[in-house]
Motif scaffolding. Structure first.
Motif, PDB file in Angstrom:
ATOM      1  N   LEU A   1       0.859  -1.193   0.000  1.00 24.61           N
ATOM      2  CA  LEU A   1       0.000   0.000   0.000  1.00 24.61           C
ATOM      3  C   LEU A   1       0.895   1.244   0.000  1.00 24.61           C
ATOM      4  O   LEU A   1       1.490   1.592   1.024  1.00 24.61           O
ATOM      5  CB  LEU A   1      -0.911  -0.021   1.235  1.00 24.61           C
ATOM      6  CG  LEU A   1      -1.922   1.103   1.332  1.00 24.61           C
ATOM      7  CD1 LEU A   1      -2.966   1.003   0.210  1.00 24.61           C
ATOM      8  CD2 LEU A   1      -2.628   1.053   2.686  1.00 24.61           C
TER       9      LEU A   1
ATOM     10  N   ARG B   1       0.497   4.444  -0.107  1.00 25.19           N
ATOM     11  CA  ARG B   1       0.147   5.597   0.709  1.00 25.19           C
ATOM     12  C   ARG B   1       0.763   5.501   2.111  1.00 25.19           C
ATOM     13  O   ARG B   1       1.294   6.455   2.635  1.00 25.19           O
ATOM     14  CB  ARG B   1      -1.372   5.689   0.795  1.00 25.19           C
ATOM     15  CG  ARG B   1      -1.890   6.996   1.323  1.00 25.19           C
ATOM     16  CD  ARG B   1      -3.297   7.229   0.786  1.00 25.19           C
ATOM     17  NE  ARG B   1      -4.168   6.071   0.922  1.00 25.19           N
ATOM     18  CZ  ARG B   1      -4.965   5.841   1.968  1.00 25.19           C
ATOM     19  NH1 ARG B   1      -4.989   6.645   2.974  1.00 25.19           N
ATOM     20  NH2 ARG B   1      -5.755   4.797   1.987  1.00 25.19           N
TER      21      ARG B   1
ATOM     22  N   ASN C   1      -3.253  -8.481   0.162  1.00 21.56           N
ATOM     23  CA  ASN C   1      -2.806  -7.101  -0.069  1.00 21.56           C
ATOM     24  C   ASN C   1      -2.627  -6.401   1.276  1.00 21.56           C
ATOM     25  O   ASN C   1      -3.309  -6.735   2.249  1.00 21.56           O
ATOM     26  CB  ASN C   1      -3.851  -6.337  -0.884  1.00 21.56           C
ATOM     27  CG  ASN C   1      -3.971  -6.909  -2.287  1.00 21.56           C
ATOM     28  OD1 ASN C   1      -3.048  -7.577  -2.764  1.00 21.56           O
ATOM     29  ND2 ASN C   1      -5.094  -6.659  -2.934  1.00 21.56           N
ATOM     30  N   SER C   2      -1.765  -5.447   1.262  1.00 20.76           N
ATOM     31  CA  SER C   2      -1.636  -4.658   2.479  1.00 20.76           C
ATOM     32  C   SER C   2      -2.797  -3.647   2.498  1.00 20.76           C
ATOM     33  O   SER C   2      -3.280  -3.205   1.443  1.00 20.76           O
ATOM     34  CB  SER C   2      -0.261  -3.995   2.457  1.00 20.76           C
ATOM     35  OG  SER C   2      -0.338  -2.638   2.651  1.00 20.76           O
ATOM     36  N   GLY C   3      -3.305  -3.332   3.644  1.00 22.94           N
ATOM     37  CA  GLY C   3      -4.450  -2.423   3.724  1.00 22.94           C
ATOM     38  C   GLY C   3      -4.264  -1.443   4.865  1.00 22.94           C
ATOM     39  O   GLY C   3      -3.252  -1.503   5.575  1.00 22.94           O
ATOM     40  N   VAL C   4      -5.237  -0.646   5.066  1.00 23.68           N
ATOM     41  CA  VAL C   4      -5.130   0.371   6.120  1.00 23.68           C
ATOM     42  C   VAL C   4      -5.099  -0.304   7.486  1.00 23.68           C
ATOM     43  O   VAL C   4      -4.333   0.042   8.366  1.00 23.68           O
ATOM     44  CB  VAL C   4      -6.314   1.354   6.037  1.00 23.68           C
ATOM     45  CG1 VAL C   4      -6.239   2.394   7.147  1.00 23.68           C
ATOM     46  CG2 VAL C   4      -6.328   2.017   4.680  1.00 23.68           C
TER      47      VAL C   4
ATOM     48  N   LEU D   1      -1.129  -3.256   7.711  1.00 25.68           N
ATOM     49  CA  LEU D   1      -0.104  -2.719   6.800  1.00 25.68           C
ATOM     50  C   LEU D   1       0.729  -3.839   6.197  1.00 25.68           C
ATOM     51  O   LEU D   1       1.221  -3.741   5.084  1.00 25.68           O
ATOM     52  CB  LEU D   1       0.801  -1.741   7.564  1.00 25.68           C
ATOM     53  CG  LEU D   1       0.223  -0.355   7.731  1.00 25.68           C
ATOM     54  CD1 LEU D   1       1.225   0.568   8.413  1.00 25.68           C
ATOM     55  CD2 LEU D   1      -0.191   0.252   6.383  1.00 25.68           C
TER      56      LEU D   1
ATOM     57  N   PHE E   1       5.950  -1.134  -4.601  1.00 22.80           N
ATOM     58  CA  PHE E   1       4.721  -1.714  -4.055  1.00 22.80           C
ATOM     59  C   PHE E   1       4.077  -2.760  -4.972  1.00 22.80           C
ATOM     60  O   PHE E   1       2.965  -3.189  -4.742  1.00 22.80           O
ATOM     61  CB  PHE E   1       3.728  -0.610  -3.657  1.00 22.80           C
ATOM     62  CG  PHE E   1       4.318   0.278  -2.611  1.00 22.80           C
ATOM     63  CD1 PHE E   1       4.331  -0.120  -1.282  1.00 22.80           C
ATOM     64  CD2 PHE E   1       4.910   1.487  -2.963  1.00 22.80           C
ATOM     65  CE1 PHE E   1       4.921   0.681  -0.318  1.00 22.80           C
ATOM     66  CE2 PHE E   1       5.491   2.290  -2.000  1.00 22.80           C
ATOM     67  CZ  PHE E   1       5.505   1.893  -0.662  1.00 22.80           C
TER      68      PHE E   1
END
Ligand SMILES: Nc1nc2c(ncn2[C@@H]2O[C@H](COP(=O)(O)OP(=O)(O)OP(=O)(O)O)[C@@H](O)[C@H]2O)c(=O)[nH]1
Length: 370
Positions: free
Chosen positions: A32, A34, A74-77, A80, A131
């Motif tokens: 991710l 961001r 997937n990495s997420g909020v 991480l 990423f």
């Protein structure tokens, strides 16, 4: 001879001593950007040695012969670091070699629990890869059963297996030692005029009840799995194991041997088999041989000679029935040529099958490009 062996082939499918599989590690998960997160790693694919497994079972259970491990998350909020994808385990028999399509050895499975990684999962996307995750490794692998010999002798004690092996191989057989077994089979080498060599294993320890692990039952029967073809050996006059056990004629011996194999693992009976009728030098041997041949032509008719629980579901018919005397040498050279003929026949079939498989792969490839 007519061919119940072939009927069995149709019913059970041929014995499988090698298998080609497609394996792919799971893809990594996305990172991710961001928050600088990292995707989970893709799962790996392993081949794991397991008790009571056969290559045929893998083939039947997974006809697509395709094994793909799970992708990494997937990495997420909330997370991480994405979760790792689950590994895929291919449960395989003990006593196999795992190689790539190019014959590079990836590992040997000699003992239950041995494991070989055959396709690595991709790594998760992270700062270092902008990423972006990477894909899992993908390839074809081969599982090859380690055969101890081309032919395995199958017979009750005293049938004359050791004598036969010595007569056939013209030498003292060697005692072989294999990493994946504790029982030591004797291996004799048959050498032909064109220097072709065929190995024959004498596997000690088959007695009635072997499927229930009587005697060295299971160890013996495991060995039978590791030969290409079977050479049944019976005493033309029949036998009696001990004074308390019943006398068994040659015909009964054949059916009891068949039943022991069937009860242990039915698919063993899909191997091509030859029958050696030994001790033809004994009095009345010719008459007894004639009687045996007649019984083998119509085994159902004579099934009442057997204890009910020892009647095989399918009577095996042999590619060759060869009368011999291991002591006098009668019939030995004919037996040698029958053994050669039977193995050559199968080798030719195998070449054809491999050729067909390769052609199909090429065709698929070119369709993919078009
Ligand atoms: N008359 C005769 N006797 C034989 C022949 N072949 C073997 N024998 C005898 O049968 C007995 C058993 O022979 P082996 O070769 O030890 O039999 P085996 O099947 O290996 O027996 P196990 O080792 O107990 O499994 C011995 O006394 C041999 O001499 C044969 O062709 N004719």
């Amino acid at each position: 001879m007519v061919h119940i062996t072939r009927i069995c082939l149709r019913k059970y499918g041929n014995f499988v001593d090698n298998l080609r599989l497609y394996v792919r590690g799971g893809s990594g998960g996305m990172g991710l950007p961001r928050l600088g997160g990292q995707g989970g790693k893709g799962g790996d694919v392993w081949v794991v040695a397991t008790k009571n497994m056969t290559l045929k079972r893998i083939k039947d259970k997974f006809p697509q012969k395709r094994f793909v491990a799970d992708a990494g998350a997937n990495s997420g909020v909330r997370a991480l670091k994405g979760e790792r994808g689950a590994d895929k385990e291919i449960l395989a028999p003990v006593g196999i070699t795992v190689t790539t399509d190019e014959s590079r050895t990836l590992g040997d499975l000699n003992v239950e629990g041995d494991r070989v990684m055959v396709a690595k999962g991709g790594s998760g996307g992270s700062l270092y890869s902008a990423f972006q995750p990477s894909k899992g490794e993908a390839k074809h692998i081969r599982l090859d059963l380690k055969l101890i010999a081309d032919m395995g002798l199958v017979g009750f004690p005293n049938a004359g297996k050791s004598s036969l092996l010595t007569a056939l191989s013209n030498a003292t057989p060697q005692i072989a030692s294999y990493a994946f077994t504790t029982l030591k089979p004797e291996i004799g080498k048959l050498i032909y005029d064109d220097y072709k060599q065929i190995s024959v294993a004498d596997l000690p320890g088959l007695i009635e009840g072997a499927h229930m692990n009587k005697g060295m039952g299971h160890k013996f029967l495991k060995h039978v799995e590791r030969t290409k073809q079977l050479l049944f050996v019976v005493d033309v006059c029949g036998f009696q194991l001990a004074s308390k056990t019943p006398f068994r004629s040659a015909f009964e011996a054949v059916q009891l041997l068949t039943k022991e194999l069937e009860l242990y693992k039915e698919e063993l009976l899909s191997k091509p088999a030859l029958l050696v009728v030994n001790k033809m030098d004994l009095p009345d041997a010719e008459d007894k041989l004639a009687e045996l041949k007649e019984q083998l032509q119509n085994p159902e008719e004579f099934s009442d000679l057997l204890p009910e629980d020892m009647i095989p579901q399918n009577y095996l018919t042999f590619r060759h029935v060869v009368p011999v005397s291991a002591i006098t040498g009668f019939g030995i050279s004919h037996l040698k040529s029958c053994v050669r003929q039977s193995l050559d026949e199968d080798a030719a079939l195998e070449v054809k099958a491999t050729h067909r498989e390769k052609l199909q792969a090429l065709r698929k490839q070119s369709q993919g490009r078009a």
